[in-house]
Design a protein around this motif. Structure first.
Motif, PDB file in Angstrom:
ATOM      1  N   PRO A  24       0.784  -1.097  -0.068  1.00  0.00           N
ATOM      2  CA  PRO A  24       0.113  -0.044   0.024  1.00  0.00           C
ATOM      3  C   PRO A  24       0.926   1.122  -0.052  1.00  0.00           C
ATOM      4  CG  PRO A  24       0.012  -1.037   1.992  1.00  0.00           C
ATOM      5  CD  PRO A  24       0.662  -2.060   1.383  1.00  0.00           C
ATOM      6  N   MET A  25       0.457   2.149  -0.998  1.00  0.00           N
ATOM      7  CA  MET A  25       1.225   3.525  -0.803  1.00  0.00           C
ATOM      8  C   MET A  25       0.143   4.626  -1.062  1.00  0.00           C
ATOM      9  SD  MET A  25       4.831   2.451  -3.014  1.00  0.00           S
ATOM     10  CE  MET A  25       4.062   1.403  -4.152  1.00  0.00           C
ATOM     11  N   CYS A  26       0.062   5.598  -0.164  1.00  0.00           N
ATOM     12  CA  CYS A  26      -0.712   6.444  -0.249  1.00  0.00           C
ATOM     13  C   CYS A  26      -0.438   7.438  -1.232  1.00  0.00           C
ATOM     14  CB  CYS A  26      -0.697   7.315   0.992  1.00  0.00           C
ATOM     15  SG  CYS A  26      -1.435   6.739   2.522  1.00  0.00           S
ATOM     16  N   ALA A  60      -3.468   2.822   1.952  1.00  0.00           N
ATOM     17  CA  ALA A  60      -4.165   3.012   3.446  1.00  0.00           C
ATOM     18  C   ALA A  60      -5.612   3.798   3.127  1.00  0.00           C
ATOM     19  CB  ALA A  60      -3.431   3.658   4.360  1.00  0.00           C
ATOM     20  N   GLN A 102      -5.906  -1.773   1.600  1.00  0.00           N
ATOM     21  CA  GLN A 102      -5.365  -1.926   3.140  1.00  0.00           C
ATOM     22  C   GLN A 102      -6.509  -1.089   3.893  1.00  0.00           C
ATOM     23  OE1 GLN A 102      -2.177   0.862   4.398  1.00  0.00           O
ATOM     24  NE2 GLN A 102      -1.173  -1.142   5.392  1.00  0.00           N
ATOM     25  N   HIS A 180      -4.271  -2.353   8.673  1.00  0.00           N
ATOM     26  CA  HIS A 180      -3.158  -1.686   8.751  1.00  0.00           C
ATOM     27  C   HIS A 180      -2.840  -1.711  10.213  1.00  0.00           C
ATOM     28  CE1 HIS A 180       0.055   0.814   7.935  1.00  0.00           C
ATOM     29  NE2 HIS A 180      -0.453   1.829   7.458  1.00  0.00           N
ATOM     30  N   ARG A 233      -0.934  -5.954   8.145  1.00  0.00           N
ATOM     31  CA  ARG A 233       0.459  -5.416   8.123  1.00  0.00           C
ATOM     32  C   ARG A 233       0.996  -5.039   9.530  1.00  0.00           C
ATOM     33  NH1 ARG A 233       3.651  -0.852   4.328  1.00  0.00           N
ATOM     34  NH2 ARG A 233       4.221  -2.988   3.309  1.00  0.00           N
ATOM     35  N   MET A 304      13.046  -1.764   0.638  1.00  0.00           N
ATOM     36  CA  MET A 304      14.214  -1.814   0.117  1.00  0.00           C
ATOM     37  C   MET A 304      14.689  -2.984  -0.745  1.00  0.00           C
ATOM     38  SD  MET A 304      16.660   1.388   1.562  1.00  0.00           S
ATOM     39  CE  MET A 304      17.609   1.523   0.036  1.00  0.00           C
ATOM     40  N   GLY A 326       7.758  -1.534  -3.149  1.00  0.00           N
ATOM     41  CA  GLY A 326       7.230  -0.296  -3.401  1.00  0.00           C
ATOM     42  C   GLY A 326       7.780   0.765  -4.074  1.00  0.00           C
ATOM     43  N   ARG A 327       8.769   1.567  -3.753  1.00  0.00           N
ATOM     44  CA  ARG A 327       9.246   2.658  -4.633  1.00  0.00           C
ATOM     45  C   ARG A 327       9.704   2.199  -5.685  1.00  0.00           C
ATOM     46  NH1 ARG A 327      12.474   4.907   0.447  1.00  0.00           N
ATOM     47  NH2 ARG A 327      12.501   2.615   0.999  1.00  0.00           N
TER      48      ARG A 327
HETATM   49  C1  FNR Z   1       4.210   4.338   1.609  1.00  0.00           C
HETATM   50  N1  FNR Z   1       4.059   3.254   2.677  1.00  0.00           N
HETATM   51  C2  FNR Z   1       2.766   2.779   3.202  1.00  0.00           C
HETATM   52  N2  FNR Z   1       2.851   1.714   4.027  1.00  0.00           N
HETATM   53  C3  FNR Z   1       1.325   1.595   4.395  1.00  0.00           C
HETATM   54  O1  FNR Z   1       1.439   0.573   5.019  1.00  0.00           O
HETATM   55  N3  FNR Z   1       0.553   2.061   3.808  1.00  0.00           N
HETATM   56  C4  FNR Z   1       0.477   3.215   3.244  1.00  0.00           C
HETATM   57  O2  FNR Z   1      -0.692   3.698   2.646  1.00  0.00           O
HETATM   58  C5  FNR Z   1       1.578   3.850   2.892  1.00  0.00           C
HETATM   59  N4  FNR Z   1       1.794   4.785   1.910  1.00  0.00           N
HETATM   60  C6  FNR Z   1       3.054   5.051   1.393  1.00  0.00           C
HETATM   61  C7  FNR Z   1       3.429   5.923   0.334  1.00  0.00           C
HETATM   62  C8  FNR Z   1       4.412   6.048  -0.242  1.00  0.00           C
HETATM   63  C9  FNR Z   1       4.520   7.332  -1.358  1.00  0.00           C
HETATM   64  C10 FNR Z   1       5.487   5.365  -0.058  1.00  0.00           C
HETATM   65  C11 FNR Z   1       6.895   5.541  -0.629  1.00  0.00           C
HETATM   66  C12 FNR Z   1       5.448   4.361   0.904  1.00  0.00           C
HETATM   67  C13 FNR Z   1       5.100   2.377   3.038  1.00  0.00           C
HETATM   68  C14 FNR Z   1       5.248   1.178   1.602  1.00  0.00           C
HETATM   69  O3  FNR Z   1       4.136   0.367   1.921  1.00  0.00           O
HETATM   70  C15 FNR Z   1       6.555   0.340   1.939  1.00  0.00           C
HETATM   71  O4  FNR Z   1       6.344  -0.251   3.170  1.00  0.00           O
HETATM   72  C16 FNR Z   1       7.810   1.253   2.181  1.00  0.00           C
HETATM   73  O5  FNR Z   1       7.939   2.266   0.915  1.00  0.00           O
HETATM   74  C17 FNR Z   1       9.114   0.320   1.909  1.00  0.00           C
HETATM   75  O6  FNR Z   1       9.093  -0.435   0.499  1.00  0.00           O
HETATM   76  P1  FNR Z   1      10.011   0.089  -0.389  1.00  0.00           P
HETATM   77  O7  FNR Z   1       9.360   1.431  -1.145  1.00  0.00           O
HETATM   78  O8  FNR Z   1      11.484   0.186   0.087  1.00  0.00           O
HETATM   79  O9  FNR Z   1       9.886  -1.071  -1.358  1.00  0.00           O
END
Ligand code: FNR
Length: 359
Positions: A24-26, A60, A102, A180, A233, A304, A326-327
């Motif tokens: 999940p990534m907002c 989320a 999520q 979450h 999570r 990462m 994620g990223r």
């Molecule tokens: C996140 N992350 C995150 N985690 C989560 O549990 N709910 C969410 O909504 C979000 N939102 C979110 C937005 C953005 C733009 C980023 C970059 C990250 C954390 C994400 O799910 C993840 O755990 C981390 O980014 C680490 O993984 P990576 O990016 O290193 O592969």
């Protein structure tokens, strides 16, 4: 050459085509501050699905308005939000990805400025559209406004909100639900002794601190039925001496298994700042491995994991059952196709429209 990443995984009645998932990534991108997705979300999740991800977990999503991190978060407390999410789910399905969402309550970390798009940072004032936050206790997250401690009636509202949102997620066509319980949001706030100073049955012992999460798991499971996978999570550690430890999270995982959870998505931190987090390649993988061993549940590793061979090795050697990328997926939504090429997996889900580029 192993193809562990591309071995399908079955959770309850759902088969997922591979083990490269999107966490999940907002996106902080609702159009009108009503929790309803915008065209951005359709494009964003569609492109991740087309890139070959096995499962995508939508960012989320607040189960109540006051449970949003910021006013630009998605919500699932009404039917208009559900109806706007459904076409996003359909689009991802058309590209072969499983869709999760999520469900979240941001607790004492709610009502903050979004990461981008408005001036300022930290808590929003009422004039800026902020609201009163809630938590297990009145202890604030460093730098944010102090929450109101939830009473029994408030806890009941939270449980029912998760259930109602879970029902709408099923109606919108989602294949799986993730709760979450990480990053210092409400369910983690209950789990962690750093933020939970209650003296009732929701505070004190680990069992008591886990009670709200387990009640929500039971209530959500009763709503969604036996076929749908339910994920949680968790932050595998608070990274602080007085905080939640990985052995405790392993125990919580074992209880979650008894309560019918299917996979744990293991992240870390987020409930206290600053914290000495050893950020680096795969830095949270050992937490996923430890929780996997202690709980007996499959786990996802995240953080990462940016390289195909790194990802393949994590799954092939049993450190975790899936990886969440994620990223790197934001930089390259075709990461799964690239990983397939790297491990010489020749049945990758290349869209026919793009097939000539991969010959
Ligand atoms: C996140 N992350 C995150 N985690 C989560 O549990 N709910 C969410 O909504 C979000 N939102 C979110 C937005 C953005 C733009 C980023 C970059 C990250 C954390 C994400 O799910 C993840 O755990 C981390 O980014 C680490 O993984 P990576 O990016 O290193 O592969």
């Amino acid at each position: 050459m192993t193809h562990a990443l591309f071995t399908p995984i079955t959770l309850r009645s759902l088969e997922i085509r591979n083990r490269i998932w999107v966490p999940p990534m907002c996106q902080y991108s609702v159009d009108t501050l009503d929790g309803v997705p915008a065209p951005w979300h359709l494009m964003h999740y569609g492109s991740l699905a087309r890139g070959g991800a096995g499962a995508i977990i939508v960012e989320a999503t607040g189960v109540v308005p006051e449970g949003r991190i910021s006013p630009t978060d998605l919500g699932l407390w009404n039917d208009a939000q559900r109806d706007a999410l459904a076409p996003i789910v359909d689009l991802a399905h058309s590209q072969g990805a499983a869709m999760g969402i999520q469900l979240a309550h941001a607790g004492r970390k709610a009502s903050t400025h979004p990461e981008w798009g408005t001036e300022g940072s930290g808590s929003l004032t009422p004039e800026e559209g902020g609201w009163e936050t809630v938590g297990p206790s009145e202890t604030p997250f460093p730098g944010l406004a102090a929450p109101r401690a939830l009473d029994a009636a408030g806890i009941d509202v939270v449980v029912r909100a998760f259930v109602a949102s879970a029902r709408r997620a099923v109606e919108a066509g989602f294949d799986l639900i993730e709760l979450h319980g990480a990053h210092g949001y409400l369910l983690h706030e209950f789990l962690s002794p750093l933020s939970n100073h209650r003296e009732d049955e929701y505070g004190g012992s680990l069992e008591n601190r886990s009670r709200l999460l387990l009640e929500i798991v039971d209530a959500v499971r009763a709503e969604i039925g036996d076929g749908m996978p339910l994920l949680v999570r968790l932050s595998g550690t608070d990274w602080l001496e007085d905080g939640l430890r990985v052995d405790e999270v392993g125990q919580v995982g074992a209880w979650l298994k008894e309560h019918g959870v299917d996979l744990l998505d293991i992240s870390s931190g987020g409930n206290q700042s600053p914290a000495p987090i050893p950020v680096g390649p795969g830095y949270q993988v050992p937490l996923a491995t430890a929780v996997r061993a202690a709980s007996g549940l499959p786990t996802g590793a995240v953080g990462m994991i940016d390289e195909p061979f790194q990802a393949e090795q994590i799954v092939a050697t049993g450190l975790a059952d899936v990886v969440l990328v994620g990223r790197e997926m934001l930089r390259d939504p075709n990461f799964p196709l690239r990983a397939a090429h790297a491990v010489r997996y020749d049945a990758a889900p290349i869209p026919p429209q793009y097939a000539r580029a991969h010959r």
